[in-house]
Design a protein around this motif. Structure first.
Motif, mmCIF file in Angstrom:
data_model
loop_
_atom_site.group_PDB
_atom_site.id
_atom_site.type_symbol
_atom_site.label_atom_id
_atom_site.label_comp_id
_atom_site.label_asym_id
_atom_site.label_seq_id
_atom_site.Cartn_x
_atom_site.Cartn_y
_atom_site.Cartn_z
ATOM 1 N N VAL A 240 0.857 -1.194 0.000
ATOM 2 C CA VAL A 240 0.000 0.000 0.000
ATOM 3 C C VAL A 240 0.893 1.245 0.000
ATOM 4 O O VAL A 240 0.646 2.222 -0.708
ATOM 5 C CB VAL A 240 -0.922 -0.015 1.241
ATOM 6 C CG1 VAL A 240 -1.673 1.306 1.366
ATOM 7 C CG2 VAL A 240 -1.897 -1.179 1.159
ATOM 8 N N HIS A 241 1.958 1.176 0.763
ATOM 9 C CA HIS A 241 2.943 2.243 0.879
ATOM 10 C C HIS A 241 3.546 2.648 -0.474
ATOM 11 O O HIS A 241 3.888 3.810 -0.679
ATOM 12 C CB HIS A 241 4.032 1.682 1.802
ATOM 13 C CG HIS A 241 5.086 2.619 2.236
ATOM 14 N ND1 HIS A 241 4.844 3.763 2.953
ATOM 15 C CD2 HIS A 241 6.433 2.560 2.087
ATOM 16 C CE1 HIS A 241 5.990 4.361 3.223
ATOM 17 N NE2 HIS A 241 6.965 3.659 2.707
ATOM 18 N N CYS B 280 0.884 4.749 -2.302
ATOM 19 C CA CYS B 280 0.146 5.703 -1.466
ATOM 20 C C CYS B 280 0.419 7.128 -1.919
ATOM 21 O O CYS B 280 1.563 7.508 -2.139
ATOM 22 C CB CYS B 280 0.572 5.535 -0.014
ATOM 23 S SG CYS B 280 -0.187 6.722 1.087
ATOM 24 N N ARG C 117 0.268 9.676 -0.177
ATOM 25 C CA ARG C 117 0.945 10.459 0.871
ATOM 26 C C ARG C 117 2.449 10.187 0.912
ATOM 27 O O ARG C 117 3.175 10.730 1.754
ATOM 28 C CB ARG C 117 0.345 10.160 2.243
ATOM 29 C CG ARG C 117 -1.109 10.562 2.348
ATOM 30 C CD ARG C 117 -1.593 10.641 3.792
ATOM 31 N NE ARG C 117 -3.029 10.888 3.803
ATOM 32 C CZ ARG C 117 -3.681 11.513 4.780
ATOM 33 N NH1 ARG C 117 -3.040 11.921 5.848
ATOM 34 N NH2 ARG C 117 -4.971 11.702 4.699
ATOM 35 N N ARG C 118 2.905 9.323 0.038
ATOM 36 C CA ARG C 118 4.294 8.899 0.065
ATOM 37 C C ARG C 118 5.314 10.060 0.009
ATOM 38 O O ARG C 118 6.340 10.009 0.707
ATOM 39 C CB ARG C 118 4.534 7.903 -1.064
ATOM 40 C CG ARG C 118 5.932 7.343 -1.154
ATOM 41 C CD ARG C 118 6.288 6.532 0.084
ATOM 42 N NE ARG C 118 7.682 6.142 0.022
ATOM 43 C CZ ARG C 118 8.102 4.943 -0.377
ATOM 44 N NH1 ARG C 118 7.245 4.022 -0.711
ATOM 45 N NH2 ARG C 118 9.388 4.666 -0.416
ATOM 46 N N TYR D 214 2.605 7.429 9.046
ATOM 47 C CA TYR D 214 3.573 6.439 9.531
ATOM 48 C C TYR D 214 3.662 6.381 11.054
ATOM 49 O O TYR D 214 3.596 5.324 11.662
ATOM 50 C CB TYR D 214 4.932 6.812 8.942
ATOM 51 C CG TYR D 214 6.071 5.858 9.177
ATOM 52 C CD1 TYR D 214 6.117 4.616 8.559
ATOM 53 C CD2 TYR D 214 7.150 6.226 9.984
ATOM 54 C CE1 TYR D 214 7.189 3.768 8.727
ATOM 55 C CE2 TYR D 214 8.237 5.379 10.160
ATOM 56 C CZ TYR D 214 8.253 4.149 9.530
ATOM 57 O OH TYR D 214 9.323 3.318 9.701
ATOM 58 N N CYS E 18 0.660 3.559 10.763
ATOM 59 C CA CYS E 18 0.253 3.093 9.438
ATOM 60 C C CYS E 18 0.975 1.796 9.059
ATOM 61 O O CYS E 18 2.184 1.688 9.166
ATOM 62 C CB CYS E 18 0.538 4.164 8.385
ATOM 63 S SG CYS E 18 -0.061 3.690 6.754
ATOM 64 N N GLY F 74 0.861 0.567 6.068
ATOM 65 C CA GLY F 74 1.105 0.596 4.628
ATOM 66 C C GLY F 74 2.452 0.001 4.228
ATOM 67 O O GLY F 74 2.531 -0.759 3.268
ATOM 68 N N PRO F 75 3.529 0.308 4.974
ATOM 69 C CA PRO F 75 4.833 -0.243 4.581
ATOM 70 C C PRO F 75 4.940 -1.764 4.760
ATOM 71 O O PRO F 75 5.918 -2.348 4.327
ATOM 72 C CB PRO F 75 5.815 0.470 5.532
ATOM 73 C CG PRO F 75 5.105 1.699 5.971
ATOM 74 C CD PRO F 75 3.653 1.344 6.007
ATOM 75 N N ILE G 130 -6.457 5.487 4.031
ATOM 76 C CA ILE G 130 -5.449 6.529 4.221
ATOM 77 C C ILE G 130 -5.928 7.868 3.669
ATOM 78 O O ILE G 130 -5.685 8.925 4.251
ATOM 79 C CB ILE G 130 -4.119 6.096 3.576
ATOM 80 C CG1 ILE G 130 -3.532 4.914 4.371
ATOM 81 C CG2 ILE G 130 -3.120 7.242 3.525
ATOM 82 C CD1 ILE G 130 -2.401 4.196 3.693
HETATM 83 S S1 SF4 Z 1 3.273 5.177 5.875
HETATM 84 FE FE1 SF4 Z 1 1.090 4.973 5.331
HETATM 85 S S2 SF4 Z 1 0.393 7.076 5.009
HETATM 86 FE FE2 SF4 Z 1 2.627 7.132 4.970
HETATM 87 S S3 SF4 Z 1 3.159 6.915 2.820
HETATM 88 FE FE3 SF4 Z 1 3.186 4.863 3.667
HETATM 89 S S4 SF4 Z 1 1.155 4.052 3.325
HETATM 90 FE FE4 SF4 Z 1 1.014 6.255 3.015
#
Ligand code: SF4
Ligand code: HEM
Lengths: 367, 237
Positions: free
Chosen positions: A232-233, A236, A238-239, A263, A267, A269-270, A289
């Motif tokens: 997802v990261h 994303c 918001r990256r 993060y 989160c 996502g990573p 997100i």
């Molecule tokens: S940590 Fe979450 S909000 Fe930040 S870039 Fe990665 S997926 Fe997106």
């Protein structure tokens, strides 16, 4: 298969959908599957020439959120094609039949379409107490699964429950909830992860089987690569904030309003493989997100045990609720330093004795 | 403590060969960098500024430094394993794996002499003593864990073939999250090791007067005359 049965396209036409709608659907699904344009032509051809795929959809330990997600697919034809036209020879939550009639339908389908039907499983299977925790029509879910999976052409596990056990398999897993790939006795299971999975992903997997007559490419965890090969990261939006080190520090701060990276709010996502950042949800409107909530990693095994959701890492196992790895580490460091201090004091007391001795015995002392 | 002779009665023994010394300091430096950057990755400090995200990249840079240091750390580690087969007797692999009874005996002796301080029996080893070697064996295991988990995580972020060779470790450990958790926890083992390690070097230098601290720079230790012969004799019988 059955020559007498209408093809998918014919059924759609009968329902009043135009050729244009049909083509849009095929390209849409083809794109979601990551097919090249020739692949899309194959999808068109398949849906024009093949009749519906017989499908048995079993519901075990689950909450029906996978079905809910599916019938809310953004493309109107998805539900039509899959639910009305392709599937639902048997499904506990949506079929009209009930009781003995329903059981008879199931029996009929698996006999009539032996080796041709696709088995979709929503929910995990409890294995403790001989499977008593989930029984349907007097049979345990495990027995039903064994019976139905025996002659299935392909097995698809919908969602985290069927793929990894989800919340009912969370520690201490009182019912022995087990993902189905562990019970499939060597048969390949397609794990369509997520709680729930994205509707277009579900539809894509089914269309793939219908169009190409084989299961999509899977990764080492049995997930279709087309949808689960990046985090997802990685997709994303918001990256850039992440890379620039701009983080939301608390829920109500200025950074949250500015849409900084989540993060530090835990989160996942990573660590989470899914297509939420690309396909999104509810007709592509948004995904968690985008709505300001960190990813909770719902398409990863054990995500319920990796809590708390709003912290970057889980609590340190065996050290009480508020103990993070860093707190334990700092404690360990402090104990080490204290031990060293004590050791150094003792060393000096002893060394002093030695220095005195050395002074007495040698004139050329080195102390 | 052992009866010490005067400085001019010491002989110099070449213990750490140049590759071992290089390995040591590259290792130390890369671990320092990995711990600092790793800690920042796990707990990024709040650097506020009002610029647009596209003008900043500090967190990306921290991660980049972590990954560069990681490659240096890993290949340096692999090099040291190789040197364990071709290096001198102090560098040989069999120092680090206690498969002989005498090694375990020395582990106990060192515990009694240096840690618990209940005995004054002399320790024969000139290179690493047996307890130190055993500890280094565990640190090598920790290097391995950190490399496997690190490159396993890195596989998802990289297009290069090399990290992909480690991707298999992630499902075994139960996904990226658990892998990250283990990777993070191991950082603390490195930190605790470093504290104890540095203290014990100073301690040995202070108590034994063999010049351990500088030995990792110059390679030489200063050993009491006759000690080497004595040890050799002991080994023969
Ligand atoms: S940590 Fe979450 S909000 Fe930040 S870039 Fe990665 S997926 Fe997106
Ligand atoms: C002494 C050795 C090392 C230490 C102490 C260390 C420490 C850390 C720490 C504390 C984190 C943060 C984890 C978190 O909470 O998210 C981290 C992240 C990471 N480390 Fe290491 N590390 C070491 C070696 C390595 C190696 C050899 C690699 C191999 C490539 C590596 C790759 C990574 C990766 C990919 C991440 C995740 C970065 C991200 O989230 O983008 N590390 N490391």
């Amino acid at each position: 298969m059955n020559e007498t049965r209408p093809t998918v396209y014919e059924e759609l036409q009968a329902k009043g959908h135009s050729r244009r709608d049909f083509m849009k659907f095929c390209t849409f699904i083809g794109a979601a599957l990551g097919l090249e344009s020739t692949g899309i032509a194959q999808v068109v051809k398949a849906l024009e020439t093949k009749s519906r795929l017989p499908v048995v959809w079993l519901h075990f330990q689950e909450c029906t959120c996978c079905s809910e997600s599916f019938i809310r697919s953004s493309h109107p034809l998805v539900a039509d094609v899959i639910l009305d036209k392709i599937s639902l020879d048997y499904t506990e939550t949506l079929m009209a039949a009930a009781g003995h009639q329903a059981e008879a339908t199931l029996k009929n389908t698996i006999e009539k379409y032996k080796g041709q039907y696709v088995l979709l499983v929503e929910g995990s299977i409890p294995t403790k107490e001989d499977g008593a925790y989930c029984c349907i029509g007097g049979k345990s879910s495990y027995d039903i699964f064994k019976e139905v999976s025996k002659d299935a052409k392909a097995i698809i596990a919908w969602g985290n429950c069927a793929s990894a056990g989800c919340v009912q398999a969370a520690n201490p897993n009182p019912t022995g909830a087990t993902p189905i790939y562990k019970l499939a006795e060597g048969k390949t299971v397609i794990n369509v992860q997520g709680c729930p999975p994205i509707a277009e992903v579900m539809a894509g997997v089914i269309v793939h089987i219908l169009a190409f007559d084989r299961i999509p490419q899977l990764d080492s965890l049995g997930r279709p690569k087309a949808f689960y090969s990046s985090r997802v990261h990685d997709t994303c939006y918001r990256r850039p904030n992440y890379d620039a080190g701009l983080f939301v520090e608390s829920w109500d701060d200025e950074n949250a309003k500015k849409g900084y990276c989540l993060y530090k709010m835990g989160c996942r996502g990573p660590n989470t493989y899914n297509s939420c950042g690309v396909i999104k949800w509810n007709n592509g409107v948004s995904f968690p997100i985008q709505s300001g909530h960190p990813c909770i990693g719902c398409s990863e095994a054990n995500f319920w045990d990796n809590g708390p959701f709003y912290k970057h890492l889980a609590n340190f196992p065996g050290f009480g609720i508020e103990s993070t790895a860093d707190k334990v580490g700092i404690g360990l460091g402090a104990v080490t330093v204290a031990g060293i201090a004590a050791h150094a004091v003792v060393t000096n007391i002893r060394k002093r004795k030695e220095i005195m001795k050395g002074l007495r015995t040698t004139d050329n002392n080195i102390a | 403590m052992k009866e010490k002779k005067e400085a001019e009665h010491n002989e110099t023994v070449y213990v750490w060969q140049l590759p071992v010394r290089f390995y040591h300091w590259i290792n130390a430096l890369s671990i320092l960098v990995l711990c600092v950057t790793g800690f920042l990755i796990g707990y990024p400090i709040a650097l506020q500024n009002s610029a647009e995200a596209s003008f900043g990249y500090w967190f990306g840079t921290v991660r980049f430094i972590h990954f560069v240091a990681a490659f240096i750390f890993f290949f340096n580690f692999v090099y040291r394993l190789y040197w364990g087969f071709v290096g001198n007797k102090y560098a040989k692999w069999d120092n680090f794996i206690p498969y002989r009874k005498s090694q375990w005996q020395e582990v106990l002796d060192v515990l009694k002499v240096d840690i618990l301080m209940v005995s004054k029996k002399p320790i024969d080893s000139v290179g690493h003593n047996a307890l130190a070697s055993l500890t280094y064996f565990f640190t090598f295991l920790a290097f391995l864990v950190q490399s496997l988990t690190g490159f396993g995580l890195y596989a998802a972020m990289s297009k290069s073939f090399f990290p992909k060779l480690f991707a298999w470790i992630v499902p075994i450990l139960g996904g990226d999250f658990n892998t990250r958790m283990i990777h993070h926890i191991f950082m603390w083992l490195f930190i605790v090791f470093a504290i104890i390690h540095i203290y014990l070097v100073f301690y040995h230098d202070y108590v034994e007067r063999r010049g351990v601290t500088s030995s990792m720079i110059g390679g030489w230790k200063f050993i009491e005359k006759g000690h080497m012969e004595e040890v050799k004799k002991k080994v023969k019988v």
